[in-house]
Motif scaffolding. Structure first.
Motif, PDB file in Angstrom:
ATOM      1  N   ILE A 354      46.196  32.263  40.454  1.00  0.00           N
ATOM      2  CA  ILE A 354      47.039  33.455  40.320  1.00  0.00           C
ATOM      3  C   ILE A 354      47.585  33.501  38.895  1.00  0.00           C
ATOM      4  CG2 ILE A 354      49.116  34.616  41.138  1.00  0.00           C
ATOM      5  CD1 ILE A 354      48.683  33.290  43.833  1.00  0.00           C
ATOM      6  N   SER A 355      47.397  34.617  38.255  1.00  0.00           N
ATOM      7  CA  SER A 355      47.822  34.758  36.868  1.00  0.00           C
ATOM      8  C   SER A 355      49.346  34.697  36.760  1.00  0.00           C
ATOM      9  CB  SER A 355      47.317  36.090  36.299  1.00  0.00           C
ATOM     10  OG  SER A 355      47.822  36.311  35.006  1.00  0.00           O
ATOM     11  N   VAL A 360      48.503  45.366  35.986  1.00  0.00           N
ATOM     12  CA  VAL A 360      48.346  46.412  36.998  1.00  0.00           C
ATOM     13  C   VAL A 360      47.134  47.262  36.623  1.00  0.00           C
ATOM     14  CG1 VAL A 360      49.390  48.415  38.104  1.00  0.00           C
ATOM     15  CG2 VAL A 360      50.813  46.438  37.470  1.00  0.00           C
ATOM     16  N   PRO A 361      46.200  47.484  37.567  1.00  0.00           N
ATOM     17  CA  PRO A 361      45.017  48.304  37.259  1.00  0.00           C
ATOM     18  C   PRO A 361      45.404  49.716  36.854  1.00  0.00           C
ATOM     19  CG  PRO A 361      44.747  47.110  39.327  1.00  0.00           C
ATOM     20  CD  PRO A 361      46.180  46.951  38.927  1.00  0.00           C
ATOM     21  N   VAL A 433      40.996  45.975  34.618  1.00  0.00           N
ATOM     22  CA  VAL A 433      41.686  44.681  34.701  1.00  0.00           C
ATOM     23  C   VAL A 433      40.869  43.738  35.582  1.00  0.00           C
ATOM     24  CG1 VAL A 433      43.794  43.486  35.394  1.00  0.00           C
ATOM     25  CG2 VAL A 433      43.924  45.800  34.431  1.00  0.00           C
ATOM     26  N   ASP A 434      40.669  42.519  35.113  1.00  0.00           N
ATOM     27  CA  ASP A 434      39.976  41.494  35.902  1.00  0.00           C
ATOM     28  C   ASP A 434      40.796  41.217  37.158  1.00  0.00           C
ATOM     29  OD1 ASP A 434      38.916  39.036  36.924  1.00  0.00           O
ATOM     30  OD2 ASP A 434      38.081  38.597  34.937  1.00  0.00           O
ATOM     31  N   VAL A 435      40.119  41.177  38.325  1.00  0.00           N
ATOM     32  CA  VAL A 435      40.842  40.961  39.581  1.00  0.00           C
ATOM     33  C   VAL A 435      41.603  39.633  39.567  1.00  0.00           C
ATOM     34  CG1 VAL A 435      39.318  42.391  40.989  1.00  0.00           C
ATOM     35  CG2 VAL A 435      38.778  39.966  40.660  1.00  0.00           C
ATOM     36  N   ARG A 436      41.154  38.681  38.737  1.00  0.00           N
ATOM     37  CA  ARG A 436      41.864  37.405  38.634  1.00  0.00           C
ATOM     38  C   ARG A 436      43.199  37.545  37.912  1.00  0.00           C
ATOM     39  NH1 ARG A 436      36.287  34.448  36.915  1.00  0.00           N
ATOM     40  NH2 ARG A 436      36.214  36.405  35.755  1.00  0.00           N
ATOM     41  N   ASP A 437      43.384  38.658  37.211  1.00  0.00           N
ATOM     42  CA  ASP A 437      44.631  38.911  36.501  1.00  0.00           C
ATOM     43  C   ASP A 437      45.552  39.855  37.252  1.00  0.00           C
ATOM     44  OD1 ASP A 437      43.845  37.283  34.382  1.00  0.00           O
ATOM     45  OD2 ASP A 437      42.784  38.923  33.389  1.00  0.00           O
ATOM     46  N   ILE A 438      45.178  40.175  38.497  1.00  0.00           N
ATOM     47  CA  ILE A 438      45.992  41.076  39.317  1.00  0.00           C
ATOM     48  C   ILE A 438      46.717  40.236  40.369  1.00  0.00           C
ATOM     49  CG2 ILE A 438      45.976  43.081  40.841  1.00  0.00           C
ATOM     50  CD1 ILE A 438      43.327  43.909  39.564  1.00  0.00           C
ATOM     51  N   GLU A 441      49.375  40.659  45.910  1.00  0.00           N
ATOM     52  CA  GLU A 441      49.955  41.789  46.644  1.00  0.00           C
ATOM     53  C   GLU A 441      49.580  43.117  46.009  1.00  0.00           C
ATOM     54  OE1 GLU A 441      53.039  39.991  43.838  1.00  0.00           O
ATOM     55  OE2 GLU A 441      51.574  39.278  45.327  1.00  0.00           O
ATOM     56  N   GLU A 442      49.425  43.135  44.679  1.00  0.00           N
ATOM     57  CA  GLU A 442      48.999  44.346  43.982  1.00  0.00           C
ATOM     58  C   GLU A 442      47.529  44.620  44.257  1.00  0.00           C
ATOM     59  OE1 GLU A 442      49.429  47.751  41.824  1.00  0.00           O
ATOM     60  OE2 GLU A 442      51.042  46.318  42.274  1.00  0.00           O
TER      61      GLU A 442
END
Length: 623
Positions: A354-355, A360-361, A433-438, A441-442
């Protein structure tokens, strides 16, 4: 009994390692389990030590009644008038000793029981926190029984060890130690008599347990083979009965059972004879015979008094019970160590990263950028490469279908979007945005999914739907259920939306699928991963599911894992995978009219469709 040649022939067909490989593996596993147990007990280790100290005090107090018996005998049997004051003093001292023993022993157990409660709470909180950080893909590969075993059975296995074993083992060691010290204080010859049979027991016991780790590993492996053959037979029983192969199907189980019987009899038979001999060394008649016989000889020689022989004999009689307590504690420790090893393995599982600075996308465009992924292998198999340099773009408001042969990577690619796992190479992007940086919950506010394997929790139907958005009101839940074509079925239940799933309400697969769709509708995620919901639906539910899915997909960025080509003919884009690679992309008309993999799959599909499938092919998912 099975001959050696038959046993060798059967062993060649078994997947387990040969017996000569068991010893080092078993020892290494035992060492790992012991280390795991030490690490899990660390939060309560200090309290266990305090409890052991309290038990030592209780054990010391245990000897007071024996001292009192001897002193009371000397007072009452002595020459001259009985000293009444001394008699009452001895009685009160014995009473105080018994009270001290009860108090400190009870206090020790109270400390360990509270420690056990705290440890179970700590471990269950750790398990819950760990499960919340694991990739969702782990849950698809792990049965609910395994999770339940970790949270309930394995944690419960530590109860006896924490709450009882250390205290009882301390009592088993300290009580005879103090008692024997008193015996030697009375007379060193009486002390030796009290322990005269113990060396023989120790030798026999050491002989019994010298190969126990290896033998238990062999027994467990044999039991695993028996269990495997039972599961294999039960899972295929309908086919076996249909083709009249019941006898042949039983053979694997019979062979495994015969081998287990031979190994078990070969190990347990001699061990039982040794155990019987060792227990004879601790039997009350033999202990009495040795102590009273030897004591009588010492009395006749004038070395000791009769009352001293009585006291030392009573002490000798408590030793067998304490040794049996130690044996039970050792068994409990082995069981707890195995459970601790399983818990530590759970805690050591790789977590979803988790980043620390989540983003936020910006939008709902989905991009797969040179994505590669391999499933990890184990000691017996190399890793399995599922995806290789896959790139694709899903635009907002469009439907993209993933098709391909079984094992082509469709499900793997789709599940990377909601982070069931992370790619080994490349990136999955949402809104740039990379999903690993989201933040998780977002991410799940942006991505919803409807899978074929629907799980309903043991809560109300309304709360099952509310999983998509816990703060939603009942009116919103009902509106989502109505859109998913499941409202009428829920209202037929005795408790309606308050009915508890699998308790007050039992849903068919199609009905559970529509509850899952209502859940996705309520979450209102703009991106949807859809594992074709009607692939295995019954005819009565198929039309209702198809209609609910069509409503769910409107205006969303949709990624469909297609099992039946007829349902994705109107998709905005079709990605054809084979061997983990993209081999074709395009719309249905272009791909079906070509000469590639999709065209051959389409021709095969048309050759096996029913009239209803042709109707679905004419409608497609976009409706």
């Amino acid at each position: 009994m099975t001959t050696g040649a038959e046993l060798a022939e059967r062993t060649e067909n078994l997947p387990d390692p040969p017996p000569e490989n068991v010893t080092p593996d078993a020892r290494a596993e035992a060492q790992q389990s012991a280390a795991a147990l030490r690490s899990l007990l660390e939060p309560v280790r200090t309290r266990i030590r305090v409890a052991q100290i309290l038990q030592v005090i209780a054990s010391a107090a245990t000897v007071i009644p024996f001292i009192g018996i001897v002193e009371l005998g000397r007072t009452l049997l002595g020459d001259g008038a009985v000293d009444t004051g001394r008699v009452w003093l001895i009685v009160w001292v014995v009473t105080a000793g018994l009270g001290a023993r009860a108090f400190f022993s009870g206090l020790a157990l109270a400390v360990t029981h509270f420690a056990d409660v705290d440890l179970q709470a700590i471990l269950r909180r750790r398990i819950t926190a760990k499960l919340s950080r694991l990739p969702l893909g782990w849950f698809t590969r792990t049965t609910s029984g395994q999770v339940r075993k970790a949270t309930q059975h394995d944690v419960g296995e530590l109860h006896y060890l924490v709450a009882h074993a250390d205290v009882e083992t301390t009592a088993a060691a300290a009580t005879p130690l103090f008692a024997l010290i008193y015996c030697f204080v009375l007379d060193w010859r009486l002390g030796l008599l009290a322990v005269a049979t113990l060396p023989l027991y120790a030798i026999a016991y050491a002989w019994m347990v010298k190969d126990s780790t290896e033998q238990m590993a062999k027994m467990n492996a044999a039991l695993a083979r028996i269990s495997s053959t039972i599961v294999e037979f039960v899972s295929g029983v309908s086919v076996v009965k249909t083709f009249g192969q019941t006898g042949r199907a039983h053979k694997a189980f019979v062979d495994a059972a015969d081998e287990f019987n031979d190994d078990f009899a070969g190990y347990v038979g001699p061990m039982l004879r040794i155990e019987a001999l060792s227990m004879l060394m601790l039997s009350a008649p033999l202990v009495l015979l040795v102590n009273l016989g030897g004591g009588y000889w010492f009395v006749r020689s004038g070395s000791v008094d009769p009352i001293e022989v009585l006291g030392s004999t009573l002490v000798a009689l408590i030793l067998p019970a304490t040794l049996l307590t130690v044996s039970m504690a050792m068994y409990s420790r082995r069981e707890a160590a195995a459970a601790a090893q399983r818990l530590v393995e759970l805690f050591d599982l790789p977590e979803l990263e988790i980043s620390t600075t989540p983003s936020v996308p910006q939008g709902n465009t989905v991009e797969f950028l040179d994505v590669s992924f391999a499933y990890p292998g184990d000691a017996a198999a190399a890793e399995v490469r599922a995806l290789e340099s896959v790139s694709a773009t899903l635009h907002p408001g469009t439907v993209t279908a993933l098709v391909g042969p079984s094992g082509s990577g469709k499900s793997t690619l789709a599940t990377l979007l909601p982070r069931f796992a992370d790619p080994d190479e490349g990136a999955v992007m949402i809104g740039g945005v990379d999903v690993r940086d989201i933040a998780p919950e977002e991410l799940y506010r942006h991505v919803g999914f409807v899978l074929q394997d629907v799980a309903l929790l043991g809560v109300s139907v309304a709360d099952n739907i509310r999983l998509g958005r816990p703060e939603a009101g009942l009116d919103e839940v009902i509106a989502a259920a109505r859109t998913a074509n499941i409202d009428d079925r829920i209202r037929q239940l005795p408790n309606g939306y308050d009915a508890i799933a699998d308790v007050d309400a039992h849903f068919s697969g199609g009905e559970a699928q529509r509850i899952s769709i209502a859940r996705a509708l309520l979450s209102d995620a703009p991106i949807l991963v859809l594992d074709e919901a009607t692939a295995f639906a019954d005819p009565d539910s198929e039309a209702q599911i198809q209609e609910a899915v069509a409503r769910l997909m409107v205006g969303r960025t949709v990624l469909v894992i297609a099992h039946r080509l007829g349902s994705i003919t109107h998709a905005d884009n079709i990605i054809v995978l084979d061997g983990g690679r993209v081999v074709e992309t395009g719309i249905h008309a272009e791909l079906a009219g070509g000469d590639g993999l999709y065209a051959s799959m389409w021709r095969a599909y048309l050759g096996g469709t029913s009239h209803r499938d042709e109707e679905i092919a004419g409608k497609g998912v976009s409706e």
